[in-house]
Motif scaffolding. Structure first.
Motif, mmCIF file in Angstrom:
data_model
loop_
_atom_site.group_PDB
_atom_site.id
_atom_site.type_symbol
_atom_site.label_atom_id
_atom_site.label_comp_id
_atom_site.label_asym_id
_atom_site.label_seq_id
_atom_site.Cartn_x
_atom_site.Cartn_y
_atom_site.Cartn_z
ATOM 1 N N LEU A 1 12.637 -2.328 -10.615
ATOM 2 C CA LEU A 1 13.980 -2.007 -10.118
ATOM 3 C C LEU A 1 14.630 -0.807 -10.789
ATOM 4 O O LEU A 1 15.660 -0.319 -10.315
ATOM 5 N N ILE A 2 14.052 -0.320 -11.897
ATOM 6 C CA ILE A 2 14.675 0.837 -12.564
ATOM 7 C C ILE A 2 14.061 2.156 -12.106
ATOM 8 O O ILE A 2 14.427 3.220 -12.617
ATOM 9 N N GLY A 3 13.128 2.109 -11.158
ATOM 10 C CA GLY A 3 12.695 3.354 -10.540
ATOM 11 C C GLY A 3 13.873 3.999 -9.836
ATOM 12 O O GLY A 3 14.852 3.337 -9.480
ATOM 13 N N GLY A 4 13.826 5.326 -9.660
ATOM 14 C CA GLY A 4 14.948 5.990 -8.987
ATOM 15 C C GLY A 4 16.236 5.882 -9.756
ATOM 16 O O GLY A 4 17.316 5.753 -9.168
ATOM 17 N N LEU A 5 16.152 5.908 -11.093
ATOM 18 C CA LEU A 5 17.322 5.840 -11.969
ATOM 19 C C LEU A 5 18.121 4.551 -11.784
ATOM 20 O O LEU A 5 19.327 4.512 -11.974
ATOM 21 N N GLY A 6 17.427 3.488 -11.361
ATOM 22 C CA GLY A 6 18.083 2.190 -11.248
ATOM 23 C C GLY A 6 18.813 1.946 -9.948
ATOM 24 O O GLY A 6 19.481 0.916 -9.791
ATOM 25 N N HIS A 7 18.683 2.847 -8.975
ATOM 26 C CA HIS A 7 19.408 2.644 -7.714
ATOM 27 C C HIS A 7 19.000 1.367 -6.975
ATOM 28 O O HIS A 7 19.853 0.701 -6.379
ATOM 29 N N PRO A 8 17.710 0.988 -6.975
ATOM 30 C CA PRO A 8 17.378 -0.293 -6.328
ATOM 31 C C PRO A 8 18.089 -1.475 -6.989
ATOM 32 O O PRO A 8 18.530 -2.406 -6.307
ATOM 33 N N SER B 1 14.004 -2.131 0.275
ATOM 34 C CA SER B 1 13.345 -0.895 0.705
ATOM 35 C C SER B 1 13.408 0.169 -0.383
ATOM 36 O O SER B 1 12.427 0.887 -0.624
ATOM 37 N N LEU B 2 14.545 0.289 -1.058
ATOM 38 C CA LEU B 2 14.651 1.230 -2.171
ATOM 39 C C LEU B 2 13.689 0.860 -3.292
ATOM 40 O O LEU B 2 13.048 1.731 -3.894
ATOM 41 N N ALA B 3 13.592 -0.432 -3.579
ATOM 42 C CA ALA B 3 12.679 -0.872 -4.635
ATOM 43 C C ALA B 3 11.245 -0.486 -4.298
ATOM 44 O O ALA B 3 10.468 -0.123 -5.201
ATOM 45 N N CYS B 4 10.893 -0.539 -3.034
ATOM 46 C CA CYS B 4 9.541 -0.147 -2.615
ATOM 47 C C CYS B 4 9.364 1.365 -2.681
ATOM 48 O O CYS B 4 8.365 1.864 -3.205
ATOM 49 N N CYS B 5 10.328 2.102 -2.143
ATOM 50 C CA CYS B 5 10.206 3.555 -2.073
ATOM 51 C C CYS B 5 10.273 4.223 -3.449
ATOM 52 O O CYS B 5 9.632 5.260 -3.671
ATOM 53 N N GLN B 6 11.044 3.647 -4.381
ATOM 54 C CA GLN B 6 11.228 4.269 -5.686
ATOM 55 C C GLN B 6 10.429 3.581 -6.786
ATOM 56 O O GLN B 6 10.656 3.799 -7.965
ATOM 57 N N TYR B 7 9.485 2.784 -6.375
ATOM 58 C CA TYR B 7 8.564 2.113 -7.286
ATOM 59 C C TYR B 7 7.755 3.174 -8.026
ATOM 60 O O TYR B 7 7.166 4.061 -7.417
ATOM 61 N N ARG C 1 12.104 4.426 6.295
ATOM 62 C CA ARG C 1 12.489 3.846 7.589
ATOM 63 C C ARG C 1 11.575 2.680 7.946
ATOM 64 O O ARG C 1 12.032 1.638 8.429
ATOM 65 N N ALA C 2 10.290 2.842 7.700
ATOM 66 C CA ALA C 2 9.335 1.780 8.004
ATOM 67 C C ALA C 2 9.606 0.540 7.154
ATOM 68 O O ALA C 2 9.497 -0.594 7.661
ATOM 69 N N TYR C 3 9.967 0.727 5.889
ATOM 70 C CA TYR C 3 10.276 -0.425 5.040
ATOM 71 C C TYR C 3 11.516 -1.160 5.536
ATOM 72 O O TYR C 3 11.545 -2.397 5.616
ATOM 73 N N VAL C 4 12.572 -0.408 5.868
ATOM 74 C CA VAL C 4 13.795 -1.046 6.360
ATOM 75 C C VAL C 4 13.516 -1.818 7.645
ATOM 76 O O VAL C 4 13.994 -2.944 7.832
ATOM 77 N N GLN C 5 12.749 -1.229 8.529
ATOM 78 C CA GLN C 5 12.407 -1.924 9.779
ATOM 79 C C GLN C 5 11.548 -3.155 9.513
ATOM 80 O O GLN C 5 11.749 -4.210 10.123
ATOM 81 N N PHE C 6 10.597 -3.025 8.595
ATOM 82 C CA PHE C 6 9.722 -4.152 8.278
ATOM 83 C C PHE C 6 10.518 -5.327 7.725
ATOM 84 O O PHE C 6 10.399 -6.465 8.201
ATOM 85 N N PHE C 7 11.341 -5.067 6.709
ATOM 86 C CA PHE C 7 12.106 -6.161 6.110
ATOM 87 C C PHE C 7 13.131 -6.728 7.095
ATOM 88 O O PHE C 7 13.408 -7.934 7.097
ATOM 89 N N ASP D 1 0.813 -1.219 0.000
ATOM 90 C CA ASP D 1 0.000 0.000 0.000
ATOM 91 C C ASP D 1 0.843 1.265 0.000
ATOM 92 O O ASP D 1 0.336 2.348 -0.332
ATOM 93 N N PHE D 2 2.117 1.135 0.358
ATOM 94 C CA PHE D 2 2.957 2.312 0.493
ATOM 95 C C PHE D 2 4.046 2.380 -0.588
ATOM 96 O O PHE D 2 4.977 3.166 -0.475
ATOM 97 N N LEU D 3 3.906 1.562 -1.626
ATOM 98 C CA LEU D 3 4.894 1.578 -2.707
ATOM 99 C C LEU D 3 4.964 2.966 -3.349
ATOM 100 O O LEU D 3 3.936 3.599 -3.612
ATOM 101 N N GLY D 4 6.182 3.413 -3.578
ATOM 102 C CA GLY D 4 6.393 4.717 -4.188
ATOM 103 C C GLY D 4 6.397 5.872 -3.207
ATOM 104 O O GLY D 4 6.609 7.024 -3.601
ATOM 105 N N LYS D 5 6.205 5.594 -1.915
ATOM 106 C CA LYS D 5 6.165 6.642 -0.905
ATOM 107 C C LYS D 5 7.492 6.663 -0.142
ATOM 108 O O LYS D 5 7.716 5.887 0.788
ATOM 109 N N LYS D 6 8.371 7.571 -0.553
ATOM 110 C CA LYS D 6 9.728 7.609 -0.011
ATOM 111 C C LYS D 6 9.759 7.930 1.481
ATOM 112 O O LYS D 6 10.710 7.557 2.182
ATOM 113 N N GLU D 7 8.733 8.632 1.951
ATOM 114 C CA GLU D 7 8.720 8.995 3.366
ATOM 115 C C GLU D 7 8.578 7.775 4.267
ATOM 116 O O GLU D 7 8.763 7.881 5.488
ATOM 117 N N TYR D 8 8.290 6.617 3.673
ATOM 118 C CA TYR D 8 8.173 5.383 4.455
ATOM 119 C C TYR D 8 9.459 4.542 4.395
ATOM 120 O O TYR D 8 9.438 3.361 4.722
#
Length: 390
Positions: free
Chosen positions: A155-162, A183-189, A117-123, A108-115
């Protein structure tokens, strides 16, 4: 007719695996020597102290990239510590996310960079659970490669950083970098995943070629894109797809992967050419964004022998989509082999390694990555591609 027949073969073709030997895996997790232990501790410190996205959620934390690349180029422990000290000065500490993420709502939070920290903690919590037993690769397999819209297709969201981050995670068997990659893949989706998830975007093109270089040359001369943007930059990518999606997809579908191993090899050579053959002699104006084409290509090379075979071709095609987007966004710079000075004066790969570690740019993550990746891609073909050794 040939194009139509190629389309009918596409479903079977997508099941082809790209059989390549694994790159050397540097298992720093279990290493006992000082150098790999230093790298492991620095990666863990970065994971604990610094956010993966910073500067108003616009910049990516490149510290793992420069540390791992420098390690591979022969840096000693003192140099790695120096890189950490310099690079970390501009990074930012973690900020709490607006809320927590759970197994039930993580998409539900894919593409939301403000999350982030929550993604890193979750994984991290998932990794430490009984079912996964701190096996970070099992966590990646569960969240990256499963479902109707697998995360791997974004994985190519965020210029491929994920993608780059995930490559380093596997190359160094590092769970901290692995959880950051997820977490990057989720945030930069972003919207780019749909071209892989939705099969209707894959269709016959009005032209085709097995050569990425040939297609890029054709794209450079395509008058339909003349004057599209006034200035080069990452911000051009989304408007490009909004205004000229059909043109981008023509070139995306035009790359024929009849011999996937050979075509992938050619794609890596094209990635090197894009970096070094688009810079006029004497300018040294190597492009920050074009560099990502090269570093993502290396990440793909790392991952292909290690991920499920059904994602091999789609991962390579995902990379190709990024290439096209970046190339047009950067105003289609001329790829001219004559830009490369073939008079090397006896310089070889050792010279490149020395520059990466000892030059004025030795603390620039993109410079160091951009020096290491051509060594791996082209270094084993020194006779055929000696011109790139400068």
């Amino acid at each position: 007719m040939a194009s139509l027949l190629s389309w009918f073969r596409a479903p079977a073709e997508r099941e082809k695996r790209i059989d390549l030997p694994s790159v050397q895996i540097h298992d720093i997790h279990s290493a006992k020597d000082k150098l790999p232990r230093t790298l492991k501790h620095l990666l863990k410190a970065n994971h604990h102290d610094h956010s993966i996205i910073y500067h108003d959620l616009q910049f990516d934390n490149h510290l793992p990239h420069i540390l791992c690349s420098a390690y591979l180029l022969g840096a000693d422990a003192a140099h790695l510590n120096h890189l950490y000290e310099v690079e970390s000065k501009e990074l930012e500490p973690w900020k709490e996310s607006p809320g927590e993420i759970s197994e039930d709502d993580w998409r539900d939070f894919l593409g939301k960079k403000e999350y982030q920290r929550a993604y890193v903690q979750f994984f991290g919590d998932v990794q430490s659970s009984y079912n996964y037993g701190y096996d970070w690769k099992k966590v990646v397999e569960r969240f990256m490669f499963q479902g109707d819209q697998p995360l791997v297709n974004g994985l190519i969201g965020g210029l491929g950083h994920p993608l780059i981050h995930l490559g380093y995670a596997y190359e160094f068997n590092n769970r901290e970098v692995g959880m950051e990659a997820l977490s990057l893949a989720c945030c930069q989706y972003n919207f780019l995943h749909k071209y892989l998830d939705d099969a209707t975007y894959t269709k016959p093109a009005p032209f085709s070629s097995t050569s990425p270089r040939e297609l890029l040359d054709k794209l450079a001369d395509d008058k339909r894109l003349d004057g599209l943007f006034q200035e080069p930059g990452f911000a051009n990518i989304e408007p490009l797809f909004e205004k000229h999606e059909s043109i981008v997809l023509e070139y995306w579908n035009a790359w024929s992967l009849n011999n996937p191993v050979e075509q992938f090899r050619e794609s890596q050579e094209a990635a090197v050419a894009l970096l070094v053959s688009t810079v006029a002699p004497g300018t040294h104006a190597y492009n920050f964004f074009v560099c990502h084409i090269l570093t993502t290509s290396h990440a793909v090379r790392v991952l292909l022998p290690l991920i499920p075979a059904k994602f091999h071709l789609s991962l390579v095609r995902q990379w190709w989509l990024l290439v096209l987007a970046v190339y047009v966004a950067e105003l289609r710079p001329k790829i001219d082999p004559d830009y490369v000075d073939t008079n090397l004066g006896g310089k070889g790969w050792a010279y490149v390694e020395d520059k990466a570690l000892n030059s004025d740019s030795a603390c620039d993550a993109h410079y160091v990555k951009g020096e290491y990746d051509p060594i791996i891609i082209m270094g084993t073909r020194a006779n055929a591609y000696q011109q790139y050794e400068q």
